[in-house]
Every structure is written in structure tokens, then in C-alpha cells.
Design a protein around this motif. Structure first.
Motif: not given
Length: 307
Positions: A189-198, A200-211
Motif C-alpha cells: 500500500t502507500a504506507m508500505t511503499s516507502t519501506i526499502p525492505y518491501f 521488490a514486492a511493492v514494485r511487482a504489485d504496481s506492475r501487475g506482476e505476482p508478488v
């Protein structure tokens, strides 16, 4: 559909997790009152629900004030004839370490999360009790409220307070057939998008790719839609016996959080003096001390942010 004929209010439903909850409840048959402070986001959420064949209406107002809480209940009853489900999702962040946090930053987060949950639930259950048909209250917590998090005094206090209220309300509302539970979501979500640890997962979700499976399985971190099945379940008749619980959800994982219990109990005849505590602490108590904050495993190399 399990929520046919039901009416739900979802606060903070213009985007992110709140929007995902509102759309899922509508897919399961509920009419939904969509609340948000952003009028365009609220209208867009209603349009999306209606385009998918659901029924929804927007109430644009900040949660916290009693007037907003009452307006939400009034709109649900006047437009759809009843109120069965409440999801208190609205929230904001104002992060700062303790010595830099201002009164306004503290108060703003407490007002939206904690007071907003209190006023909205109070208005909803007053109506539900009077109607005499039971109901479902689902409050949104956070891992921060369970374990703490650096720089989030206000948010941790609010989310921990919400869990305390949920357990109290479950006791108070049992006779009325109103269940009250807390959901602890972990998602992109927007709240987790700024956490570097996540990242790769946020990037995949934003692209419509599987987490990636590491995030979904090992960390219980997935998409907003991964959280919505639990919310729909807790809102349904199938969860009539589930109340006072704190349930974590994310990715492929569900967790039932324990209620606080004593990790160790020890007695000393005559009571514990400084001397007896100092002598016994290393051998009797030290091994039972509890973890604070989230501790994550090392990221696989493929998911590490570029240095």
C-alpha cells in the motif's frame, strides 16, 4: 452471495486497503457506504463498485468527529434501510521519533485512528443494538500496535488502543449478537511503499506482476486484495462465533495473535526486594523477556535494494 441484503460502512475507502475492502464486500452482495476525506476518490470508488454491479454511496468527511460517525450511520439507514457491518479503516501517518514529535503530530494520528474508531463504532452499535439483529464490527490494527515500531509513537499507541477497545467491546456486545474483531493487514500500500525492505514486492504489485513467494509465504506480505477475504468472512454469518480476536493477514498467511499473557510467573516469600530481584533476574527472568519491533529475515539477494 454471503452478504446479500447486508449494508456496510467502510471508512477510508477511497483508495488502498479501504477501497479493496469496500469492493470485496460489494462483490459478496453488501451495499456499501464509502467514506473518505477525498471527494474524488470516494466518488471513483462508488463508480467502480457500481460498474461491477454493486450498490454504493459516498460520504465525504473526516473520521474522528461524532458528527461524521452519525452521518455515516444515517446515510446507511436512509439509503439502504439498515446497517449490518462496519469496517473502521481510515488512518493517517505522522512519523517522528519521540523527541521530535509535536503535539499536533501526536494528536492528529490519535484523533483519526483511535477517536475515529471509537466514535464510528459507538454510533454504529447504538443503531445495531436498537435494531436487534446483531452486527459485525471489524477494526483495522497494525503490527506496529502489536510490537511497536521506531518513529511511530502516535501510530503504535492508536493501534494498540484499538485492539484494547476491540476486546472490551466484544465483551460488552456479545449479548446483542454483535461481533467485534481486529484485522492486522500486511500488504503493498502507500504506507508500505516507502519501506526499502518491501520494495521488490511493492514494485511487482504496481506492475501487475505476482508478488514473489518469499514475501507472500515467508513474510505474509501480498496485495491489498489478499486481505479482503478475511474481512468478508468476518462480516458474514459464517463468523457469528468469532469475536474479540486479532487476526493477522497478508499474502498466503493468516495469523491469530494471542491476547497478552504472562510469559513467566515467579514467587518469593515476603515479596521481591531490590536485592532478591537483582540476584534472581539473570537466571529466572532474563530468558522470558519479550521482543520489541518487527524482526525480518535477511532479504534474498535478488530482492535487495541497490546500494
Amino acid at each position: 452471495m454471503p452478504l446479500d441484503g447486508k449494508v456496510a460502512i467502510v471508512t477510508g475507502a477511497g483508495q488502498g486497503l479501504g477501497l479493496a475492502y469496500a469492493r470485496q464486500l460489494a462483490r459478496q452482495g453488501a451495499c456499501v457506504v464509502v467514506n473518505d476525506v477525498d471527494g474524488q476518490a470516494a466518488d471513483d470508488a462508488v463508480a467502480a463498485i457500481e460498474a461491477a454491479g454493486g450498490r454504493a454511496v459516498a460520504v465525504v468527511a473526516p473520521v474522528g468527529p461524532t458528527a461524521t460517525a452519525q452521518a455515516l450511520v444515517t446515510e446507511a439507514v436512509s439509503r439502504f434501510g439498515r446497517l449490518d457491518i462496519l469496517v473502521t479503516n481510515a488512518g493517517i501517518l505522522r512519523d517522528a521519533v519521540l523527541w521530535k514529535m509535536s503535539d499536533d503530530e501526536f494528536d492528529a494520528v490519535i484523533d483519526v485512528h483511535l477517536r475515529g474508531t471509537f466514535t464510528t463504532v459507538r454510533a454504529a452499535v447504538r443503531h445495531m443494538r436498537q435494531a436487534g439483529e446483531g452486527g459485525r464490527v471489524i477494526c483495522v490494527g497494525s503490527p506496529t500496535g502489536q510490537r511497536g515500531n521506531f518513529g511511530q509513537t502516535n501510530y503504535a499507541a492508536a493501534k494498540a488502543g484499538i485492539v484494547g477497545m476491540v476486546r472490551t467491546w466484544a465483551l460488552e456486545l456479545e449479548r446483542a449478537g454483535i461481533t467485534v474483531n481486529a484485522v492486522v493487514p500486511v500488504a503493498a500500500t502507500a504506507m508500505t511503499s516507502t519501506i526499502p525492505y518491501f520494495a521488490a514486492a511493492v514494485r511487482a504489485d504496481s506492475r501487475g506482476e505476482p508478488v514473489p513467494a518469499f514475501f507472500r509465504h515467508d513474510l505474509g506480505f501480498g496485495t491489498a486484495d489478499d486481505v479482503t477475504g478475511l474481512v468478508a468472512f468476518l462480516a458474514s454469518d459464517a463468523a457469528a462465533a468469532v469475536t474479540g480476536q486479532v487476526v493477522g493477514v497478508g499474502g498466503d498467511r493468516i495469523q491469530i495473535w494471542t491476547h497478552p499473557e504472562a510469559a513467566l510467573t515467579a514467587h518469593h516469600e515476603g515479596g521481591w526486594s531490590y536485592d532478591t530481584l537483582a540476584a534472581a533476574w539473570p537466571t529466572t527472568f532474563a530468558g522470558a523477556l519479550q521482543q520489541v519491533g518487527e524482526r525480518f529475515p535477511d532479504l534474498p539477494e535478488a530482492f535487495r535494494p541497490a546500494s
